[in-house]
Scaffold this motif. Structure first.
Motif: not given
Length: 115
Positions: A17, A66, A83
């Motif tokens: 991330s 995401r 992420n």
């Protein structure tokens, strides 16, 4: 003169991330549109995510689920939480702020996803 200052890029492993930030300096404007774009070598600059002053968000299909875009109007700042990063997310990421005829870009920050 209004400038956008980006931060948060770097090298991350697949599945990791990163959080990008972009702040407007020298401006007290309330920006209607705040967005993130990215450009990989040899490819056009594409929209990644955007958010309006009313809170409406839009995401590219490739990042939906995401990435999360958010904004702090008091700080004139937009964020991009990324992420589950993939190698294909590797690119230079640019923020973009718009209000009426004003359209400004950040200098870009490199995001590299590699093991």
């Amino acid at each position: 003169q209004v400038q956008l200052v980006e931060s948060g890029g770097g090298l991350v492993q697949p599945g990791g991330s990163l959080r990008l930030s972009c702040a407007a300096s020298g401006s007290a404007l309330s920006w209607y549109f705040m967005g993130w774009f990215r450009q990989a070598p040899g490819k056009p600059r594409d929209m990644v995510a955007s958010v309006t002053s009313g809170g409406s968000t839009n995401y590219a299909d490739s990042v939906r689920g995401r990435f999360t875009i958010s904004r702090d109007n008091a700080k004139n700042t937009v964020y991009l939480q990324m992420n589950s990063l993939k190698p294909e997310d590797t690119a230079v990421y640019y923020c973009n702020f718009r209000k009426q005829v004003i359209n400004i870009w950040g200098q870009g920050t490199q995001v590299t996803v590699s093991s």
